[in-house]
Structure formats: C-alpha cells, structure tokens
Design a protein around this motif. Structure first.
Motif, mmCIF file in Angstrom:
data_model
loop_
_atom_site.group_PDB
_atom_site.id
_atom_site.type_symbol
_atom_site.label_atom_id
_atom_site.label_comp_id
_atom_site.label_asym_id
_atom_site.label_seq_id
_atom_site.Cartn_x
_atom_site.Cartn_y
_atom_site.Cartn_z
ATOM 1 N N ARG A 82 18.620 10.566 11.585
ATOM 2 C CA ARG A 82 18.537 9.453 12.557
ATOM 3 C C ARG A 82 19.577 8.392 12.213
ATOM 4 O O ARG A 82 20.244 7.869 13.082
ATOM 5 C CB ARG A 82 17.129 8.846 12.545
ATOM 6 C CG ARG A 82 16.135 9.727 13.264
ATOM 7 C CD ARG A 82 14.840 9.001 13.627
ATOM 8 N NE ARG A 82 14.027 9.886 14.428
ATOM 9 C CZ ARG A 82 12.962 10.547 13.989
ATOM 10 N NH1 ARG A 82 12.542 10.386 12.755
ATOM 11 N NH2 ARG A 82 12.293 11.361 14.784
ATOM 12 N N ARG A 86 22.668 7.478 14.570
ATOM 13 C CA ARG A 86 22.722 6.097 15.049
ATOM 14 C C ARG A 86 24.064 5.456 14.702
ATOM 15 O O ARG A 86 24.570 4.620 15.440
ATOM 16 C CB ARG A 86 21.574 5.294 14.418
ATOM 17 C CG ARG A 86 21.206 4.074 15.227
ATOM 18 C CD ARG A 86 19.954 3.424 14.719
ATOM 19 N NE ARG A 86 20.156 2.830 13.403
ATOM 20 C CZ ARG A 86 19.188 2.284 12.689
ATOM 21 N NH1 ARG A 86 17.939 2.306 13.130
ATOM 22 N NH2 ARG A 86 19.426 1.754 11.518
ATOM 23 N N TYR A 115 19.228 10.942 20.304
ATOM 24 C CA TYR A 115 20.338 9.986 20.400
ATOM 25 C C TYR A 115 21.403 10.445 21.404
ATOM 26 O O TYR A 115 22.546 10.002 21.333
ATOM 27 C CB TYR A 115 20.957 9.780 19.002
ATOM 28 C CG TYR A 115 20.006 9.087 18.060
ATOM 29 C CD1 TYR A 115 20.006 7.703 17.911
ATOM 30 C CD2 TYR A 115 19.062 9.816 17.333
ATOM 31 C CE1 TYR A 115 19.111 7.073 17.064
ATOM 32 C CE2 TYR A 115 18.155 9.200 16.485
ATOM 33 C CZ TYR A 115 18.186 7.824 16.353
ATOM 34 O OH TYR A 115 17.297 7.206 15.520
ATOM 35 N N LYS A 117 23.066 13.111 21.602
ATOM 36 C CA LYS A 117 24.242 13.733 20.978
ATOM 37 C C LYS A 117 24.403 15.152 21.517
ATOM 38 O O LYS A 117 23.409 15.847 21.771
ATOM 39 C CB LYS A 117 24.079 13.769 19.456
ATOM 40 C CG LYS A 117 23.970 12.395 18.829
ATOM 41 C CD LYS A 117 25.264 11.647 18.915
ATOM 42 C CE LYS A 117 25.130 10.220 18.391
ATOM 43 N NZ LYS A 117 26.287 9.408 18.671
#
Lengths: 276, 198, 207
Positions: A82, A86, A115, A117
């Motif tokens: 994470r 981030r 996120y 991605k």
C-alpha cells in the motif's frame, strides 16, 4: 495411580490449556479494547526510507515465503505494498519459494487495484525462480535474461513498466517478505556484491536473526511479524487486520507468561517438598 | 454464498480436530494438503521455470546450448535406476560446485568483514563493551580446536550466557509468531466465515 | 568416471565462480550468466525428482493391500493429479481451478497446520520452560522481557519494558547472533574450499 490414568490426566490438562489459549485469543478479537501501539525504530526506518524514494523508483517485492506463515506475511506485504503504490513506486514482484508465487500474484493485483494501478504499466509479477543464490546473482546481471517472461508467460520486454530496468543498478530497494533465511541470502548476494538496499519483512521467528545486519547497516530497517505489520499499518494510516489482532496478541503473551510463572512455581514448590 | 470460504473453514476445523486427538478427518486433510502442495509445486516449477528457461529457448528461440542443462537435468532422474544412479551425481556436482564458489566471497564480505567492522566500536559505552565481549565470547565458545579450560573456558562460559539471552529473545519472538498465526486463522473463522468480526 | 568427473566439475566451476567474483571480465560474464541459468534448470529438475520419489512411494501404497494407509495415499495422488493438470493446462490466474484450490484448500490448511503450534507453545511454556539453572534464568528473563516489550500491554505496565526489550535485541542478543553468523561463515568457507578441492566428497555418497 496407574500409568494409563496418568496419561489420561496429562491429556486432559493439555486440553484445558488449549481451550484457554483459544479463548484468550478469540475474546479480544470479538471484544476489542484497542490498546495503544508503539511504533519501533526499526519499522520507522523502513517507512522513512520508502517514503523518501522519488516517485517511479523501482522496487523488487520478493515473496520468499510459504503458505504456512500467511497470517504474518500477508498483512506485512499488504501494508508495504500500500505504501509503495501510494508513493507511485514501480513494483516488481517475484518469489524465491514456489508458494510465494501464487500469493505474490494475488497480493499485487488486489492491492494494485485499490490504487488503480495497471498491470504491466505500474507493476509486474515476474514469477518464481528456484535456487535462490543463483537467482539473486542473476538479477544483478540482466533482469530480462533471468525472467524472460512474467508469471503469466508473456514476454517481459513487452511491458512498459520494464523500460529502463536492466539490473540492480535500476532498483532502489529489494523488499523481501520472508519466513526463512532467504533475507540473509539477499544480504549475502545482492547487498554485499551489488550494494542493493534490502528491506526485510520477516516472520517474528526470524526477527532476532536480522539484528546483526541491521546494526551493521546492511539492512535498511526491519518489519517483523504481525506486530511489525500493525506498526506499518499505523504509519500509513490504514489500520487493518494486524492492528485488530494486537489485543489478542497482548492477551496471549500475558497468558503464556502466566503459564511459565505457574509452571516454575509448581517446580519450586515440588523441590521444596522434596527437600523436606 | 462463498463456497470457497466454507470449504476452507471445514478443512481448517478438520486440522484443528488434531488438538483433541489424531483422527481420520485430520489425517485425510493432512494428506489432501500434501497432495495439493506437491501438485502446486510441480505445476509452478514446470510452468514458470522450466518452460521459460529451458523449453522456450530450445524450441522457440533455437538456443541449442540449452540442451546441455536439459540433458543434465534429465540425468537427475537416473537416481531411480539402481545401475545408473551414480551418474546423477554429475549434475549434482554442478550445483554444489557453483554454490561453493559463490559462497566464499559472499560469506567473507557480508558475514565476516561487514560484521567484524560493525563490532569494532569505540569503547565509550556499556552497550558497546557488551557487544564486543559478547561477539568474542560466543566465537570462543564455538572454537573447538582447544579444550574449554582456563581463559578459553571462562570465555566460552560467558559466551553461553549471551547465547542464552539470544535464545530467550528468539523464544519470545517465536511465541509471538505462533500466536500471530492463530490470530490469523481465528480472524478467518470468526470474520470471513462466520461474520462475527470485521 | 562417475566419481572423478563430478570432482573435476566441482573444482572447475567452483574455481571459476570464485575467480569471476574478483575479475568480472566481459568475456567471463557470458559464461557466468550461462552457468547461473544452468544451475537453476538443473535445480528445478532436482525438485521434480523429489516430487517423483513421493509419487512413487504413494503409488506403491495405493496399489498395495494395506487397507488402512491406502485411502490416504490415494488422496495424495488425487491431490497431485488435480493440481498438476489444473496448473499446467488450465491456467493459474484468478478464476482458475488452480487458483481456487490454492486459495481455499492449500493456503488455509497449511496456515492452520502451523497455527497448531501456538497451542503446543502454550503447553510447552507450562511444562518445559523451567528455570533449572542460572543459564535457563537468563533465557527465561530475556524471553519474558521480549514477550512483554513487544506488545502494547508492556508499555502500559512500564515504559522501561519496551526499552529493555529494545536493548536486549539490539545489544546482547544481536551480538550473540553475530558471533554465530561469523562462526557459520568461517565454517561455510572452510567447507566450500574442501568441496572445491575435492577433499569433502560426501555428496558423492562415499566416505
């Protein structure tokens, strides 16, 4: 009392401890107290290092563990991933133990999607390599030679995320999520030979074996066990299962300490009785 | 309903039934686990290592030099032949020879020079003095070429006490690790399966 | 030949890898990379040999007459077959049988198997963790301080407990482990040299 009776008693006593242990762990999971958590310097060092990396720096995330230690390894990997996502770091997953391959692929995709991605653009999973010594050394020469294709079998050079990634000189750090001594191999073969920064995220069992390398500066920091994962969850401001498990961890530690003290008291009392 | 979670929960309980005593449910679960793990291991090794590292170079890219490690790998299977099994030592000697060659400089650099350097601390604090004494005394303890008598004996004895502190702290962390594993499984049973906790 | 050739290979490859570390010349790099590749391929085969041995062992039991053990060996063989076929021919990603079996059978069972140890650790703490002499007292005290110092309750009891745990881990425990590391490294170097020079030959199955 016959031998059989003694055995029966032993089994019953053992079962009593087992039941208490289950209660001591389960109760705080249901009725949470939320005890305050202290973040150790070792975990803070890991966080600080990753936090200072410029965006788009490349990190290798090696899942060097088996499924037996998933309850410790997954929260650690999740918290660190994470943070990496981030910070918009390029994440390259791999595994030096076969079981880590499926876990790694799963974790990267799951946390990556949190996120937004994209696979191949922001992160990639190279797959599994046996014989960790030679695999670690080979990455120091040419990564696309060591991993010609990714976990799904596609040509590694076809992914945009691989642009400009040749070997360790393009890698900012290796995060090794390990339940054995593979992090030590990363130190021996990647850090010592190529000067790669190594971040160990290990099981609590392995924690004490990391301290000599931590003190010598061969490791960036150390995140160990569920406690390490809980501390990292706190640092990234996303408390998860590790933080929720800390009350239970506290309760169980106290229970084990009480068992040790009671066991020793019984022994001392027994000795005194014999002495008389 | 998520059947996967239910299956996982039933298998989890089957393993925990061992805590009462060894029983057929546990034994069945244990053997399924062994079978599935070996199947997984072979599938992953073949598909993610042998196919890209051996079969594709030979059959798609025409790199014929890879036939040599392929044959050497196959020679490993001669272990199953009574007559030809000694030849399986040839590929084994490659692994052992390479391992020995790369480990010498690695050990020297990472575990001797770097570790010794980190031990050469200024003698200006109690902690630093303890570190120096502990490293030396533990090394003396592992020095078996001379009997542990006199000064060496005293050094070795001090070393044992430091080793005990190391074993104690490792035990503390081991307890922590094992409990964490139980926490993980109970979070699964109480949360993912039964929905008592989030 | 089957004894002399492995010794020769060991010497040649061991020496090459050692020299290559100090003289990483361009000409030697290609060979170095090839050797690293070869080792991984051969090693992968050696892992398959191990799996084959297990399959062979259980195939014998499954086709035998031991009614007690037979069903369990059949279970193992079934597990291997299903996982192998699923993994090799039907993909390994999300949504595949392989992935489902891994997530819901293999991973939870393996994790549960190891979590059993928490119960046995508790039982052992009561039965076996006794301060019988001064050395055991050192072990016991270090363990208790680390156990308390690494949980939130330790901090609540006293702020000195986490500090003491930190000190133990960073000073005496770390230094003792460093002594072990240095000892292991010296032993590894000595053994590696013996292997390269052909003095250590136990891997050949001889004396």
């Amino acid at each position: 009392m016959g031998q059989n009776d003694k055995n029966k008693m032993g089994i019953q006593g053992r079962h009593f401890i087992f039941i208490l242990m289950a209660i001591v762990v389960a109760a705080p999971l249901i009725f949470r107290v939320g005890l305050p958590l202290r973040v150790t310097a070792e975990v803070r060092q890991v966080y600080g290092f990753l936090d200072r990396l410029p965006p788009h720096s490349a990190v290798i995330f090696s899942f060097d563990h088996e499924t037996s230690t998933l309850p410790e390894m997954v929260p650690l990997a999740e918290a660190l991933l994470r943070h990496c996502f981030r910070k918009n770091l390029k994440v390259f997953g791999m595994a030096l133990l076969a079981e880590g391959a499926a876990v790694g692929d799963d974790n990267l995709r799951r946390i990556g999607s949190e996120y937004d991605k994209k696979y191949g653009e922001d992160y990639l999973f190279w797959g599994f390599r046996p014989q960790f010594t030679t695999a670690i050394l080979a990455l120091g020469e040419r990564i696309d030679h060591e991993f010609p294709s990714d976990y799904t079998g596609q040509d590694i050079r076809s992914f945009p995320v691989m642009e400009g990634i040749e070997n360790y000189k393009d890698i900012a750090a290796v995060i090794t999520v390990g339940d054995g001594d593979i992090p030590v191999y990363w130190v021996n073969y990647a850090q010592a030979r190529y000067g790669v920064k190594i971040i160990p995220a290990v099981t609590a069992v392995m924690a004490t074996t990391m301290y000599p390398f931590l003190q010598s500066g061969q490791l960036v920091g150390l995140a160990a066990g569920l406690k390490g994962a809980a501390e990292y969850e706190m640092l990234i401001g996303k408390p998860g299962r590790a933080v929720k498990g800390m009350d239970a961890q506290s309760g169980a530690h106290i229970f084990v300490i009480i068992l040790i003290l009671v066991g020793n008291t019984v022994m001392i009392a027994g000795r005194r009785r014999k002495g008389r | 309903m998520n059947y996967g979670i239910t299956v996982a929960a039933i298998l989890t309980l089957a393993i925990y039934s061992f805590l009462y005593k060894d029983n057929p449910f546990y034994k069945a679960a244990e053997h399924i686990l062994l079978g599935v793990s070996v199947g997984y291991f072979v599938a992953v090794t073949v598909s993610t290592t042998l196919i890209p590292k051996l079969f594709i170079p030979i059959f798609s890219e025409g790199k014929l030099s890879y036939i040599i490690p392929g044959i050497l790998g196959m020679v490993m299977f001669l272990r199953f032949s009574k007559k030809l099994s000694p030849y399986s030592r040839i590929p084994l000697s490659i692994i052992i020879g390479v391992g020995a060659g790369v480990s010498i400089p690695a050990m020297m650099q990472a575990q001797i020079i770097a570790q010794m350097k980190a031990t050469m601390l200024p003698i200006n604090s109690l902690s630093n003095i303890i570190i120096i004494v502990a490293v030396l005394s533990v090394l003396i303890y592992f020095y078996f070429s001379q009997p542990h008598k006199g000064a060496i004996g005293v050094g070795a004895k001090i070393g044992i006490y430091f080793l005990m502190i190391f074993f104690g702290s490792t035990f503390g962390y081991t307890v922590m690790a094992r409990i964490s594993l139980l926490i993980g499984r109970l979070q699964f049973l109480l949360g993912d399966w039964l929905g008592f906790i989030d | 030949m089957h004894r002399k050739l492995p010794l020769l290979i060991c010497f040649a490859l061991g020496t090459f890898m050692l020299v290559q570390f100090f003289v990483p010349h361009k000409a030697s790099t290609a060979l170095y990379e090839a050797i690293l590749d070869w080792v991984q391929i051969i090693y992968a085969f050696s892992l398959l040999v191990g799996a084959m041995m297990l399959i062979k062992h259980h195939a014998v039991i499954a086709s035998g007459r031991d009614a007690k053990e037979r069903p369990f060996s059949i279970l193992i063989l079934m597990g291997i077959t299903v996982m192998l076929v699923a993994g090799l021919f039907f993909g390994r990603g999300e949504g595949t049988v392989f992935h489902w079996l891994f997530q819901n059978v293999q991973a939870p069972m393996q994790a549960t198997m190891f979590s059993l140890l928490s119960f046995f650790v508790a039982s052992a703490a009561y039965r076996g963790f006794r301060a019988r002499n001064s050395q055991a007292i050192f072990l016991l005290v270090a363990a208790i301080i680390v156990m308390l110092g690494r949980i939130p309750v330790g901090e609540i009891i006293s702020s000195y407990i986490p500090k003491a745990a930190d000190w133990i881990l960073n000073v005496p425990s770390m230094a003792a482990r460093r002594g072990i590391y240095i000892g292991i490294a010296l032993g590894t170097i000595a053994t590696s040299l013996r292997v390269i020079l052909g003095i250590e030959r136990t891997y050949l199955g001889g004396k």
